[in-house]
Design a protein around this motif. Structure first.
Motif, PDB file in Angstrom:
ATOM      1  N   ALA A   1       0.807  -1.221   0.000  1.00 12.44           N
ATOM      2  CA  ALA A   1       0.000   0.000   0.000  1.00 12.44           C
ATOM      3  C   ALA A   1       0.841   1.273   0.000  1.00 12.44           C
ATOM      4  O   ALA A   1       0.316   2.361  -0.260  1.00 12.44           O
ATOM      5  N   PHE A   2       2.141   1.138   0.286  1.00 12.39           N
ATOM      6  CA  PHE A   2       2.988   2.336   0.317  1.00 12.39           C
ATOM      7  C   PHE A   2       4.395   2.114  -0.250  1.00 12.39           C
ATOM      8  O   PHE A   2       5.136   3.079  -0.454  1.00 12.39           O
ATOM      9  N   SER A   3       4.786   0.877  -0.545  1.00 14.76           N
ATOM     10  CA  SER A   3       6.161   0.619  -0.985  1.00 14.76           C
ATOM     11  C   SER A   3       6.559   1.349  -2.271  1.00 14.76           C
ATOM     12  O   SER A   3       7.750   1.665  -2.440  1.00 14.76           O
ATOM     13  N   PRO A   4       5.620   1.665  -3.204  1.00 18.20           N
ATOM     14  CA  PRO A   4       6.050   2.458  -4.366  1.00 18.20           C
ATOM     15  C   PRO A   4       6.643   3.809  -3.970  1.00 18.20           C
ATOM     16  O   PRO A   4       7.465   4.365  -4.707  1.00 18.20           O
ATOM     17  N   ARG A   5       6.237   4.320  -2.823  1.00 17.92           N
ATOM     18  CA  ARG A   5       6.808   5.586  -2.343  1.00 17.92           C
ATOM     19  C   ARG A   5       8.279   5.418  -1.956  1.00 17.92           C
ATOM     20  O   ARG A   5       9.026   6.399  -1.896  1.00 17.92           O
ATOM     21  N   LEU A   6       8.672   4.198  -1.690  1.00 23.65           N
ATOM     22  CA  LEU A   6      10.035   3.942  -1.221  1.00 23.65           C
ATOM     23  C   LEU A   6      10.991   3.611  -2.359  1.00 23.65           C
ATOM     24  O   LEU A   6      12.161   4.010  -2.336  1.00 23.65           O
ATOM     25  N   TYR A   7      10.489   2.885  -3.367  1.00 21.03           N
ATOM     26  CA  TYR A   7      11.405   2.280  -4.335  1.00 21.03           C
ATOM     27  C   TYR A   7      11.219   2.731  -5.792  1.00 21.03           C
ATOM     28  O   TYR A   7      12.143   2.613  -6.588  1.00 21.03           O
ATOM     29  N   ASN A   8      10.022   3.205  -6.145  1.00 19.26           N
ATOM     30  CA  ASN A   8       9.809   3.477  -7.566  1.00 19.26           C
ATOM     31  C   ASN A   8       8.709   4.514  -7.750  1.00 19.26           C
ATOM     32  O   ASN A   8       7.735   4.292  -8.452  1.00 19.26           O
ATOM     33  N   PHE A   9       8.895   5.671  -7.143  1.00 19.98           N
ATOM     34  CA  PHE A   9       7.822   6.658  -7.080  1.00 19.98           C
ATOM     35  C   PHE A   9       7.454   7.212  -8.444  1.00 19.98           C
ATOM     36  O   PHE A   9       6.277   7.368  -8.762  1.00 19.98           O
ATOM     37  N   THR A  10       8.445   7.501  -9.278  1.00 16.60           N
ATOM     38  CA  THR A  10       8.160   8.049 -10.609  1.00 16.60           C
ATOM     39  C   THR A  10       8.536   7.076 -11.718  1.00 16.60           C
ATOM     40  O   THR A  10       8.595   7.451 -12.886  1.00 16.60           O
ATOM     41  N   GLY A  11       8.805   5.822 -11.344  1.00 17.62           N
ATOM     42  CA  GLY A  11       9.186   4.830 -12.337  1.00 17.62           C
ATOM     43  C   GLY A  11      10.674   4.819 -12.635  1.00 17.62           C
ATOM     44  O   GLY A  11      11.121   4.138 -13.556  1.00 17.62           O
ATOM     45  N   LYS A  12      11.442   5.564 -11.847  1.00 21.50           N
ATOM     46  CA  LYS A  12      12.890   5.641 -12.063  1.00 21.50           C
ATOM     47  C   LYS A  12      13.679   5.133 -10.854  1.00 21.50           C
ATOM     48  O   LYS A  12      14.828   5.494 -10.642  1.00 21.50           O
ATOM     49  N   GLY A  13      13.016   4.294 -10.044  1.00 21.59           N
ATOM     50  CA  GLY A  13      13.703   3.733  -8.883  1.00 21.59           C
ATOM     51  C   GLY A  13      13.958   4.730  -7.773  1.00 21.59           C
ATOM     52  O   GLY A  13      14.852   4.544  -6.953  1.00 21.59           O
ATOM     53  N   ASP A  14      13.139   5.792  -7.717  1.00 16.82           N
ATOM     54  CA  ASP A  14      13.349   6.845  -6.734  1.00 16.82           C
ATOM     55  C   ASP A  14      12.306   6.784  -5.616  1.00 16.82           C
ATOM     56  O   ASP A  14      11.326   6.044  -5.693  1.00 16.82           O
ATOM     57  N   ALA A  15      12.534   7.567  -4.561  1.00 18.60           N
ATOM     58  CA  ALA A  15      11.604   7.648  -3.442  1.00 18.60           C
ATOM     59  C   ALA A  15      10.755   8.911  -3.567  1.00 18.60           C
ATOM     60  O   ALA A  15      11.128   9.872  -4.247  1.00 18.60           O
ATOM     61  N   ASP A  16       9.619   8.905  -2.928  1.00 15.85           N
ATOM     62  CA  ASP A  16       8.720  10.057  -2.915  1.00 15.85           C
ATOM     63  C   ASP A  16       9.395  11.205  -2.157  1.00 15.85           C
ATOM     64  O   ASP A  16       9.683  11.080  -0.961  1.00 15.85           O
ATOM     65  N   PRO A  17       9.643  12.336  -2.811  1.00  9.75           N
ATOM     66  CA  PRO A  17      10.313  13.443  -2.144  1.00  9.75           C
ATOM     67  C   PRO A  17       9.488  14.081  -1.031  1.00  9.75           C
ATOM     68  O   PRO A  17      10.032  14.799  -0.187  1.00  9.75           O
ATOM     69  N   SER A  18       8.165  13.814  -1.005  1.00  6.07           N
ATOM     70  CA  SER A  18       7.327  14.374   0.057  1.00  6.07           C
ATOM     71  C   SER A  18       7.411  13.550   1.346  1.00  6.07           C
ATOM     72  O   SER A  18       6.865  13.943   2.374  1.00  6.07           O
ATOM     73  N   LEU A  19       8.090  12.406   1.295  1.00  3.63           N
ATOM     74  CA  LEU A  19       8.234  11.536   2.463  1.00  3.63           C
ATOM     75  C   LEU A  19       9.547  11.841   3.172  1.00  3.63           C
ATOM     76  O   LEU A  19      10.610  11.890   2.537  1.00  3.63           O
ATOM     77  N   ASP A  20       9.480  12.059   4.474  1.00  2.00           N
ATOM     78  CA  ASP A  20      10.683  12.335   5.259  1.00  2.00           C
ATOM     79  C   ASP A  20      11.730  11.248   5.000  1.00  2.00           C
ATOM     80  O   ASP A  20      11.444  10.055   5.181  1.00  2.00           O
ATOM     81  N   PRO A  21      12.935  11.602   4.568  1.00  2.00           N
ATOM     82  CA  PRO A  21      13.933  10.597   4.172  1.00  2.00           C
ATOM     83  C   PRO A  21      14.346   9.666   5.309  1.00  2.00           C
ATOM     84  O   PRO A  21      14.651   8.497   5.075  1.00  2.00           O
ATOM     85  N   HIS A  22      14.362  10.166   6.534  1.00  2.00           N
ATOM     86  CA  HIS A  22      14.721   9.305   7.670  1.00  2.00           C
ATOM     87  C   HIS A  22      13.640   8.251   7.913  1.00  2.00           C
ATOM     88  O   HIS A  22      13.945   7.082   8.207  1.00  2.00           O
TER      89      HIS A  22
END
Length: 327
Positions: free
Chosen positions: A204-225
């Motif tokens: 339900a939330f892992s795309p925010r961690l590993y593939n937010f825009t389809g480029k293997g990146d994290a969601d920048p709105s999520l606190d990195p820590h």
């Protein structure tokens, strides 16, 4: 007037009629609806709910979620409780509902009520009352539940997917969906606060961690820590691990959810989205600033509003003998 304009006017007028019918149906709900035909009904449901919640307090979040998922699809008609058949995939089979829990509690309450008053109390009302009772039993708010709902006969997986708010939804999607159910931005923020209890599975939330825009990146709105902590608990393609939605107090109904969201630590994209709108962000900040002084009251009011969505009353629908099957 052109044919397209005539069709548009007709559809608009039809929508107004349907909204009036929905509101008039809701007026038939009332407190103590079963006082004459089954005076012990609510006490029986409360007793059954207490029996289960005292042994498994996390079921409170599950029942709250089930009630929410029921009301957003065809209204609060118990359609989420129906089993699939050979010819139909019911709401239970829809991806958002695969992790629902608490059906055994509802079935037990229904059985107990049927033994006392056969064919009187709807499954939809049992779910609404059990959700309220379970939240109150973990020191959450208590709200009066008007009753008189009847059970729907239709349950479709495709409708659940189309009507349930997505954990990946942006603020425009969420506002539009809530407005379509007669709920406003305040209701959206307040009911999102229900995430103060319960857990979520990684997908339900892992795309925010590993593939937010389809480029293997994290969601920048999520606190990195926080993202780093979540990655330790949810590896790529992990479908079974669970995470607390309100870390440290996921079993306690409190206002911490709003502090978490304000710190960009909301678990879902739909949580983070509350900061993307001036009005919704203002409500989040208000609950943080006031330490949730009115949150319990506001939550209770929004739950009562939600419980009126597109209800079936009078001679509409039916009173199911068993909640998983139409009569």
């Amino acid at each position: 007037m052109g044919i397209h304009k005539l069709v548009s006017v007709f559809l608009f007028q039809l929508l107004l009629v349907l909204l009036v019918l929905e509101r008039s149906n809701a007026k038939y709900l009332k407190l103590g609806f079963y006082n004459q035909k089954c005076p012990d009904a609510e006490a029986i449901i409360t007793k059954t709910t207490h029996h289960y919640i005292s042994r498994a307090p996390t079921l409170a979040a599950a029942l709250l979620r089930m009630h929410f998922h029921d009301c957003f699809v065809r209204g609060c008609d118990g359609s989420v409780l129906l089993n699939s058949t050979r010819d139909n995939q019911a709401e239970k089979a829809s991806i958002p509902n695969l992790t629902l829990r608490g059906f055994d509690l509802i079935d037990a309450a229904k059985s107990a009520v049927e033994n006392k008053c056969p064919g009187v109390v709807s499954c939809a009302d049992i779910l609404a009352l059990a959700a309220r009772d379970s939240v109150a039993m973990i020191n959450g708010p208590y709200w009066e539940v008007p009753t008189g709902r009847r059970d729907g006969r239709v349950s479709k997986a495709s409708e659940a997917l189309a009507n349930l708010p997505s954990p990946f939804g942006d603020i425009n999607h969420l506002k539009s969906l809530f407005y379509s159910k007669g709920l406003n931005v305040k209701d959206l923020v307040v009911l999102s606060g229900g995430h103060t209890i319960g857990i979520s599975h990684c997908p339900a939330f892992s795309p925010r961690l590993y593939n937010f825009t389809g480029k293997g990146d994290a969601d920048p709105s999520l606190d990195p820590h926080y993202a780093a902590e979540l990655k330790k608990k949810c590896k790529p393609r992990d479908t079974t691990s669970i995470v607390e939605m309100d870390p440290g107090s996921f079993k306690t109904f409190d206002e911490d959810y709003f502090s978490i969201v304000s710190k960009r630590r909301g678990l879902f994209q739909s949580d983070a989205a509350l900061l993307d709108d001036k009005e919704s962000k203002a409500y989040v900040n208000l609950y943080v600033k006031t330490h949730g002084s009115t949150f319990a009251k506001d939550f209770a009011e929004s739950m009562v509003k939600m419980g009126h969505i597109e209800v079936l009353t009078g001679k509409s629908g039916e009173i199911r003998r068993k909640c998983a099957f139409v009569n």
